[in-house]
Design an enzyme around this catalytic site. Structure first.
Site, short mmCIF file in Angstrom:
data_model
loop_
_atom_site.label_atom_id
_atom_site.label_comp_id
_atom_site.label_asym_id
_atom_site.label_seq_id
_atom_site.Cartn_x
_atom_site.Cartn_y
_atom_site.Cartn_z
CE LYS A 130 -4.90 1.30 -0.16
NZ LYS A 130 -5.80 0.20 -0.39
CG ASP A 170 -7.08 3.35 -0.49
OD1 ASP A 170 -7.67 2.23 -0.67
OD2 ASP A 170 -7.23 4.20 0.29
P1 NDP Z 1 -12.94 7.99 -2.82
O1 NDP Z 1 -11.96 8.76 -2.29
O2 NDP Z 1 -13.42 7.49 -3.91
O3 NDP Z 1 -14.02 7.93 -1.85
C1 NDP Z 1 -13.80 8.48 -0.57
C2 NDP Z 1 -15.87 8.96 0.15
O4 NDP Z 1 -15.34 8.68 2.23
C3 NDP Z 1 -15.57 9.93 -0.04
O5 NDP Z 1 -17.15 10.29 0.11
C4 NDP Z 1 -14.70 11.30 1.33
O6 NDP Z 1 -15.46 12.18 1.69
C5 NDP Z 1 -15.32 9.33 1.96
N1 NDP Z 1 -13.96 10.08 3.32
C6 NDP Z 1 -13.05 9.35 3.49
N2 NDP Z 1 -11.84 10.14 3.97
C7 NDP Z 1 -12.61 10.53 4.82
C8 NDP Z 1 -12.86 10.56 5.90
N3 NDP Z 1 -11.68 10.48 6.77
N4 NDP Z 1 -14.05 10.90 7.52
C9 NDP Z 1 -14.79 10.41 6.70
N5 NDP Z 1 -15.16 10.86 5.41
C10 NDP Z 1 -14.41 10.32 4.34
O7 NDP Z 1 -12.57 6.57 -2.18
P2 NDP Z 1 -12.95 5.08 -2.61
O8 NDP Z 1 -13.86 4.71 -2.45
O9 NDP Z 1 -11.84 4.75 -2.95
O10 NDP Z 1 -13.00 4.69 -0.77
C11 NDP Z 1 -13.82 4.09 -0.17
C12 NDP Z 1 -12.99 3.44 1.51
O11 NDP Z 1 -13.03 2.16 0.12
C13 NDP Z 1 -11.43 2.86 1.33
O12 NDP Z 1 -11.33 2.88 3.19
C14 NDP Z 1 -10.76 2.26 0.37
O13 NDP Z 1 -9.62 2.05 1.71
C15 NDP Z 1 -11.64 0.96 0.44
N6 NDP Z 1 -11.51 0.04 -1.26
C16 NDP Z 1 -11.66 0.95 -2.10
C17 NDP Z 1 -11.02 0.47 -3.01
C18 NDP Z 1 -11.01 0.93 -4.31
O14 NDP Z 1 -10.58 0.40 -5.81
N7 NDP Z 1 -11.32 1.93 -4.45
C19 NDP Z 1 -11.30 -0.89 -2.36
C20 NDP Z 1 -11.29 -1.23 -1.97
C21 NDP Z 1 -11.22 -0.97 -0.66
P3 NDP Z 1 -14.99 13.71 1.39
O15 NDP Z 1 -15.15 13.77 -0.43
O16 NDP Z 1 -15.61 14.34 2.23
O17 NDP Z 1 -13.61 13.55 1.54
O1 2IT Z 2 -7.74 -1.74 -0.19
C1 2IT Z 2 -7.72 -2.30 -1.65
O2 2IT Z 2 -7.88 -3.38 -1.62
C2 2IT Z 2 -7.45 -1.22 -3.22
N1 2IT Z 2 -7.35 -0.04 -2.45
C3 2IT Z 2 -7.48 -1.68 -4.01
C4 2IT Z 2 -6.73 -2.25 -4.63
C5 2IT Z 2 -5.90 -2.61 -6.46
O3 2IT Z 2 -4.76 -2.70 -6.30
O4 2IT Z 2 -7.04 -2.79 -7.08
#
Ligand code: NDP
Ligand code: 2IT
Length: 449
Positions: A130, A170
């Site tokens: 990561k 992420d």
């Molecule tokens: P994005 O940046 O696309 O969206 C994040 C969302 O969560 C936004 O709405 C953001 O609001 C909110 N958010 C982020 N940090 C905070 C915080 N500290 N407090 C409150 N709200 C928060 O990210 P993703 O959708 O990609 O990721 C969301 C989650 O999913 C994370 O935990 C990530 O690790 C996990 N994840 C992502 C994957 C991926 O493929 N993208 C795969 C597996 C897991 P704001 O815009 O106001 O910050």
């Molecule tokens: O938390 C996760 O699994 C991710 N942000 C996606 C990682 C990836 O390599 O697609």
């Protein structure tokens, strides 16, 4: 409140905590896995003899670097970049990059540690890693984002490669950032090395369905958990926190499978829309215009915006935390259960505190922990790597079907492992043990490295 560890795993935990001071999220992630491993060490004494757990808890390599860049006013800005290459027993390091001001080594290590087991569960040949930066993308212009990504990659590229380490997105890193990162990597190395990053754009090596994969996959996992209970998503009222990549596509698939999502959020507040979230509007506000979720209420007069609200106070049958770590505490978990929540699918990584997890497990609701439930994103990244290696590109339908098969498989593995270890339906235990055993066996085979 914390679950008792046996003597051996408690000693390992204490050592990890002492060696990594101040990294509370990393300690939390390690402890949760250790809580599952007592019976594994009893069954496989060679893992203890070879100190597999101690080795897994120590990253293979940690890189911390300076990221200097200039903002639009010409002012010099300095951020800190990270890449933690945690474990390569099953394949090249694989895991996303997070750009958020809260990022520090402890966050990247917790995410990298969870990624090892998640990636193992997918059955794909990928190790765990990561990275990220404390850079805050909010309010930055497109040129500032580009200059930051270019500077970040100037240093990071030394450590990457399609067979070495393959980042993706992420929080704060999506298609736009991956584009700038890929462009800079290509320019520095003079190689069009598709497999070095995933989440690329369609047309230059990206995979169809990668954007949707994490959210869709989480919903497939929920569907499987409900199937075990002879139930389905049809007609269920759902709450999905966040409104980013994972949240948006979780909502899309929930709606497709007949459920109704009544709330979503961002870090400023919560939208409650009883008749169902208008996803096209959320997509436009968030993916295209990069605005705040508060603006949703200006388009729908019957929707309510709750500034600084707690989304878990909204009654639902299904909760899908898809924002960030520790967003559901013990009190929130109790509220959810009291309000009739029967299933939780974690789209985010470690969104529930240990107290909250205990509430869900004690209440015996269907609880799908992130490292199993959100593995669809990284699994589809591995499918992207597969297409890149074969210079191929698959249809959306074909790729989604593969994702569905992988999620169904992860559910089955976690469920069967929970049964084998005497805790049927405890997906925390099932996912931790199944992921761990796969990595541990490979580490034993590779000798002391
Ligand atoms: P994005 O940046 O696309 O969206 C994040 C969302 O969560 C936004 O709405 C953001 O609001 C909110 N958010 C982020 N940090 C905070 C915080 N500290 N407090 C409150 N709200 C928060 O990210 P993703 O959708 O990609 O990721 C969301 C989650 O999913 C994370 O935990 C990530 O690790 C996990 N994840 C992502 C994957 C991926 O493929 N993208 C795969 C597996 C897991 P704001 O815009 O106001 O910050
Ligand atoms: O938390 C996760 O699994 C991710 N942000 C996606 C990682 C990836 O390599 O697609």
């Amino acid at each position: 409140m914390a679950v008792q560890l046996d003597e051996r795993t408690e000693a390992i935990y204490q050592q990890v905590a002492a060696r990594n001071p101040g990294e509370s999220e990393f300690h939390q992630a390690v402890r949760e896995v250790l809580e599952s491993l007592g019976p594994v060490l009893a069954k496989y004494p060679e893992f203890a003899e070879r100190k597999i757990i101690e080795r897994i808890c120590e990253p293979e390599r940690q890189i911390i670097f300076r990221v200097p860049w200039q903002d639009d006013k010409g002012t010099v800005q300095i951020n800190r970049g990270f890449r933690v290459q945690f474990n390569s027993a099953l394949g090249p390091y694989k895991g996303g990059l997070r750009f958020h001001p809260s990022v520090y080594l402890g966050i990247i290590k917790f995410l990298g540690f969870e990624q090892i087991f998640k990636n193992a569960l997918t059955g794909m040949p990928i190790g765990g890693g990561k990275g990220g930066s404390d850079f805050d993308p909010k309010g930055k212009s497109d040129s500032e984002i580009m200059r930051f990504c270019q500077s970040f990659m100037i240093e990071l590229h030394h450590y990457l490669g399609e067979h070495t380490d393959v980042p993706a997105g992420d929080i704060g890193v999506g298609g736009r950032e991956i584009g700038y990162l890929f462009g800079q990597y290509k320019r520095i190395t003079n190689r069009f090395e598709s497999g070095v990053l995933t989440g690329k754009g369609i047309g230059w090596g990206g995979s169809l369905a990668r954007t949707e994969a994490t959210g869709y996959g989480t919903v497939f996992f929920l569907r499987e958990m409900l199937k075990v209970r002879k139930d389905s998503l049809e007609g269920k009222t759902c709450v999905v926190s966040g409104s980013g990549n994972v949240a948006i596509y979780a909502i899309e698939k929930l709606h497709e499978l007949g459920a109704k999502v009544v709330a979503c959020s961002d870090s400023n507040g919560v939208i409650f829309h009883e008749k169902g979230i208008d996803l096209d509007l959320v997509k436009r506000l968030k993916e295209v215009e990069r605005r705040r979720i508060a603006d949703y209420a200006t388009y729908h007069k019957d929707a309510k915006y709750i500034a600084s609200g707690n989304i878990w106070d909204i009654p639902c049958q299904i909760a899908v935390p898809s924002a960030t770590q520790n967003e559901i505490n013990g009190k929130d978990a109790k509220t959810l259960v009291k309000n009739g929540c029967i299933a939780v699918g974690e789209g985010a990584n470690m969104p529930t505190t240990p107290e909250g997890v205990k509430v869900f497990l004690d209440a015996k609701i269907a609880y799908g922990p992130g490292k199993a439930a959100n593995a669809g994103g990284v699994a589809t990244s591995a499918l992207e790597m597969q297409q890149n290696a074969g210079r191929d590109s698959w249809t959306f339908e074909f790729t989604e079907k593969k994702l569905d098969g992988i999620m169904t498989g992860i559910h089955a593995t976690a469920y069967e492992t929970s049964e084998e270890f005497g805790a049927a339906g405890n997906y925390v235990l099932g996912a931790n043990i199944a992921g761990f055993i796969k990595v541990a066996r490979a580490m034993v085979a590779h000798g002391l490295i």
